[in-house]
Design a protein around this motif. Sequence first.
Motif, PDB file in Angstrom:
ATOM      1  N   ASP A 129       3.085  -8.041  -4.744  1.00 31.55           N
ATOM      2  CA  ASP A 129       4.427  -8.135  -4.170  1.00 31.55           C
ATOM      3  C   ASP A 129       4.519  -9.140  -3.033  1.00 31.55           C
ATOM      4  OD1 ASP A 129       5.941  -5.862  -5.598  1.00 31.55           O
ATOM      5  OD2 ASP A 129       4.093  -4.898  -4.949  1.00 31.55           O
ATOM      6  N   GLY A 130       3.388  -9.497  -2.469  1.00 31.89           N
ATOM      7  CA  GLY A 130       3.397 -10.448  -1.371  1.00 31.89           C
ATOM      8  C   GLY A 130       1.999 -10.676  -0.839  1.00 31.89           C
ATOM      9  N   TRP A 131       1.874 -11.684   0.017  1.00 30.08           N
ATOM     10  CA  TRP A 131       0.575 -11.976   0.618  1.00 30.08           C
ATOM     11  C   TRP A 131       0.783 -12.652   1.961  1.00 30.08           C
ATOM     12  CZ3 TRP A 131       2.049 -14.359  -4.028  1.00 30.08           C
ATOM     13  CH2 TRP A 131       2.487 -15.682  -3.928  1.00 30.08           C
ATOM     14  N   VAL A 132      -0.283 -12.625   2.762  1.00 30.39           N
ATOM     15  CA  VAL A 132      -0.288 -13.340   4.031  1.00 30.39           C
ATOM     16  C   VAL A 132      -1.672 -13.934   4.220  1.00 30.39           C
ATOM     17  CG1 VAL A 132      -0.848 -11.239   5.325  1.00 30.39           C
ATOM     18  CG2 VAL A 132       0.145 -13.191   6.515  1.00 30.39           C
ATOM     19  N   ILE A 133      -1.712 -15.182   4.695  1.00 28.85           N
ATOM     20  CA  ILE A 133      -2.957 -15.909   4.933  1.00 28.85           C
ATOM     21  C   ILE A 133      -3.016 -16.259   6.412  1.00 28.85           C
ATOM     22  CG2 ILE A 133      -4.311 -17.963   4.336  1.00 28.85           C
ATOM     23  CD1 ILE A 133      -2.733 -17.941   1.617  1.00 28.85           C
ATOM     24  N   SER A 134      -4.158 -16.069   7.020  1.00 26.53           N
ATOM     25  CA  SER A 134      -4.252 -16.131   8.482  1.00 26.53           C
ATOM     26  C   SER A 134      -3.789 -17.457   9.062  1.00 26.53           C
ATOM     27  CB  SER A 134      -5.688 -15.823   8.922  1.00 26.53           C
ATOM     28  OG  SER A 134      -6.596 -16.782   8.402  1.00 26.53           O
ATOM     29  N   GLU A 135      -4.118 -18.569   8.426  1.00 20.42           N
ATOM     30  CA  GLU A 135      -3.754 -19.864   9.003  1.00 20.42           C
ATOM     31  C   GLU A 135      -2.240 -20.006   9.161  1.00 20.42           C
ATOM     32  OE1 GLU A 135      -5.378 -24.291   8.356  1.00 20.42           O
ATOM     33  OE2 GLU A 135      -4.046 -23.637   6.719  1.00 20.42           O
ATOM     34  N   GLU A 136      -1.505 -19.664   8.117  1.00 17.01           N
ATOM     35  CA  GLU A 136      -0.049 -19.804   8.208  1.00 17.01           C
ATOM     36  C   GLU A 136       0.574 -18.700   9.056  1.00 17.01           C
ATOM     37  OE1 GLU A 136       2.190 -17.639   6.622  1.00 17.01           O
ATOM     38  OE2 GLU A 136       0.902 -16.516   5.253  1.00 17.01           O
ATOM     39  N   ALA A 137      -0.094 -17.569   9.145  1.00 13.77           N
ATOM     40  CA  ALA A 137       0.450 -16.462   9.931  1.00 13.77           C
ATOM     41  C   ALA A 137       0.263 -16.681  11.429  1.00 13.77           C
ATOM     42  CB  ALA A 137      -0.208 -15.149   9.520  1.00 13.77           C
ATOM     43  N   PHE A 147      -1.443  -7.336   9.339  1.00 13.65           N
ATOM     44  CA  PHE A 147      -1.203  -6.241   8.401  1.00 13.65           C
ATOM     45  C   PHE A 147       0.280  -5.863   8.387  1.00 13.65           C
ATOM     46  CE2 PHE A 147      -5.627  -5.980   9.644  1.00 13.65           C
ATOM     47  CZ  PHE A 147      -6.271  -5.817   8.432  1.00 13.65           C
ATOM     48  N   ARG A 148       0.900  -5.850   9.571  1.00 17.54           N
ATOM     49  CA  ARG A 148       2.330  -5.549   9.625  1.00 17.54           C
ATOM     50  C   ARG A 148       3.143  -6.626   8.923  1.00 17.54           C
ATOM     51  NH1 ARG A 148       0.998  -3.528  15.003  1.00 17.54           N
ATOM     52  NH2 ARG A 148       1.580  -5.534  15.951  1.00 17.54           N
ATOM     53  N   LEU A 149       2.722  -7.895   9.076  1.00 14.95           N
ATOM     54  CA  LEU A 149       3.412  -8.987   8.396  1.00 14.95           C
ATOM     55  C   LEU A 149       3.272  -8.847   6.884  1.00 14.95           C
ATOM     56  CD1 LEU A 149       4.956 -11.634   8.380  1.00 14.95           C
ATOM     57  CD2 LEU A 149       2.774 -12.844   8.738  1.00 14.95           C
ATOM     58  N   ALA A 150       2.082  -8.488   6.427  1.00 20.29           N
ATOM     59  CA  ALA A 150       1.872  -8.289   4.988  1.00 20.29           C
ATOM     60  C   ALA A 150       2.777  -7.180   4.466  1.00 20.29           C
ATOM     61  CB  ALA A 150       0.412  -7.952   4.706  1.00 20.29           C
ATOM     62  N   ALA A 151       2.870  -6.096   5.213  1.00 19.25           N
ATOM     63  CA  ALA A 151       3.733  -4.985   4.795  1.00 19.25           C
ATOM     64  C   ALA A 151       5.191  -5.430   4.713  1.00 19.25           C
ATOM     65  CB  ALA A 151       3.586  -3.815   5.765  1.00 19.25           C
ATOM     66  N   ARG A 152       5.650  -6.208   5.692  1.00 22.17           N
ATOM     67  CA  ARG A 152       7.031  -6.688   5.661  1.00 22.17           C
ATOM     68  C   ARG A 152       7.273  -7.590   4.463  1.00 22.17           C
ATOM     69  NH1 ARG A 152       6.278  -7.250  11.308  1.00 22.17           N
ATOM     70  NH2 ARG A 152       6.006  -9.522  11.115  1.00 22.17           N
ATOM     71  N   GLY A 155       7.837  -5.752   1.448  1.00 22.59           N
ATOM     72  CA  GLY A 155       8.988  -4.850   1.487  1.00 22.59           C
ATOM     73  C   GLY A 155       8.609  -3.420   1.744  1.00 22.59           C
ATOM     74  N   ALA A 156       7.461  -3.208   2.418  1.00 18.53           N
ATOM     75  CA  ALA A 156       6.955  -1.839   2.599  1.00 18.53           C
ATOM     76  C   ALA A 156       6.908  -1.406   4.054  1.00 18.53           C
ATOM     77  CB  ALA A 156       5.554  -1.731   1.998  1.00 18.53           C
ATOM     78  N   ALA A 157       7.572  -2.144   4.945  1.00 16.78           N
ATOM     79  CA  ALA A 157       7.519  -1.786   6.363  1.00 16.78           C
ATOM     80  C   ALA A 157       8.905  -1.409   6.875  1.00 16.78           C
ATOM     81  CB  ALA A 157       6.956  -2.946   7.179  1.00 16.78           C
ATOM     82  N   GLY A 158       9.660  -0.718   6.040  1.00 18.78           N
ATOM     83  CA  GLY A 158      11.030  -0.380   6.392  1.00 18.78           C
ATOM     84  C   GLY A 158      11.178   0.789   7.334  1.00 18.78           C
ATOM     85  N   THR A 159      10.109   1.546   7.557  1.00 17.81           N
ATOM     86  CA  THR A 159      10.173   2.707   8.443  1.00 17.81           C
ATOM     87  C   THR A 159       9.052   2.621   9.472  1.00 17.81           C
ATOM     88  OG1 THR A 159       8.743   4.017   6.981  1.00 17.81           O
ATOM     89  CG2 THR A 159      11.124   4.141   6.601  1.00 17.81           C
ATOM     90  N   PRO A 160       9.218   3.264  10.642  1.00 14.46           N
ATOM     91  CA  PRO A 160       8.179   3.191  11.679  1.00 14.46           C
ATOM     92  C   PRO A 160       6.833   3.755  11.237  1.00 14.46           C
ATOM     93  CG  PRO A 160      10.252   3.992  12.596  1.00 14.46           C
ATOM     94  CD  PRO A 160      10.422   3.977  11.104  1.00 14.46           C
ATOM     95  N   ASP A 161       6.844   4.688  10.286  1.00 13.45           N
ATOM     96  CA  ASP A 161       5.597   5.329   9.863  1.00 13.45           C
ATOM     97  C   ASP A 161       5.073   4.765   8.541  1.00 13.45           C
ATOM     98  OD1 ASP A 161       7.587   6.317   8.266  1.00 13.45           O
ATOM     99  OD2 ASP A 161       6.887   8.398   8.328  1.00 13.45           O
ATOM    100  N   TRP A 162       5.391   3.490   8.244  1.00 10.97           N
ATOM    101  CA  TRP A 162       4.978   2.902   6.972  1.00 10.97           C
ATOM    102  C   TRP A 162       3.473   2.974   6.761  1.00 10.97           C
ATOM    103  CZ3 TRP A 162       1.450  -1.033   6.720  1.00 10.97           C
ATOM    104  CH2 TRP A 162       1.188  -1.717   7.916  1.00 10.97           C
ATOM    105  N   SER A 163       2.692   2.885   7.857  1.00  9.70           N
ATOM    106  CA  SER A 163       1.235   2.842   7.720  1.00  9.70           C
ATOM    107  C   SER A 163       0.653   4.164   7.223  1.00  9.70           C
ATOM    108  CB  SER A 163       0.592   2.455   9.050  1.00  9.70           C
ATOM    109  OG  SER A 163       0.882   3.406  10.049  1.00  9.70           O
ATOM    110  N   ALA A 164       1.410   5.259   7.329  1.00 11.92           N
ATOM    111  CA  ALA A 164       0.905   6.551   6.860  1.00 11.92           C
ATOM    112  C   ALA A 164       0.709   6.559   5.356  1.00 11.92           C
ATOM    113  CB  ALA A 164       1.876   7.662   7.265  1.00 11.92           C
ATOM    114  N   ASP A 165       1.434   5.689   4.665  1.00  9.52           N
ATOM    115  CA  ASP A 165       1.332   5.610   3.209  1.00  9.52           C
ATOM    116  C   ASP A 165       0.684   4.306   2.770  1.00  9.52           C
ATOM    117  OD1 ASP A 165       2.519   8.043   3.031  1.00  9.52           O
ATOM    118  OD2 ASP A 165       4.411   7.339   2.184  1.00  9.52           O
TER     119      ASP A 165
END
Length: 273
Positions: A129-137, A147-152, A155-165
């Motif tokens: 669904d998506g990726w992040v690479i350190s140089e561009e990040a 990790f938060r950028l990857a989740a966004r 499309g999986a960082a829509g709630t404050p507790d996204w990391s629980a899942d």
Amino acid sequence: MPPLMLFDLDNTLVDRNRAFRSWALAFLSQRSLPPADLDWLVTLDCGGYLDRQILMHAACERYGLGDCVEVLLKEYRQTLTGLIELPASHRAALADARAAGWTIGIVSNGATAHQLAKIERTGLADLVDGWVISEEAGYAKPDPRIFRLAARRCGAAGTPDWSADAWMVGDHAPADIVGARVCGLRSVWLDHGRPWPETDYYPTLTAGTLPDAVRLILAATGALVPPRTPGTGQHPAPPYAPLRAPNASEHCFSVNFAGVQRGCTNATSGHRH
């Protein structure tokens, strides 16, 4: 919101070390150099963590090569990318995770052009669904921001507790497992036959292969993978299977930040090449 499964790229989704060995064999053969020196090159490679400029300078000095280091680097990057493959068993494991309702992402330390070429060449771009690479990040694992950028991006960082899942799967303890820990993710370390190297922190689970890691996560979270449709090899879309709450043993360790980057210092940058 569906749960999130994040993966490291090199030596997790793809076998980067095997590709390097193939490059090294060709490098020696094309220059009529001793095949027995394969072990020397593999040792110097440091699993991809040694800066490529240093590696090429060392090779030129050892063999008295007149090749320009920049030419060797360009040849190396083009050749290595062409040798990277996504094993069929890994492709099937990602399909199983998708069929069980998971969102899938990649978090990779490295140069953008080089890592993106691997993602596109192997077909991973169409499987996640998506990726992040350190140089561009602008920041690298274990920094929680990557990790938060990857989740966004997934499309999986829509709630404050996204990391629980969310889970992180990777082979490099100081980057993947520490990063998961400080970001509040559960983790699976791919041991590749190695003993766990740290005493200050631990992964949630350990697996020998990526398919094993996916199976462990699905089993630990109670996710069910529906059978593939006969004749298609495809899974029907399942309902979302919620995660169970982590048990006490999964979060009973602490991180000693003074030792967190032991494996990424001096000649090793923490980025694979």
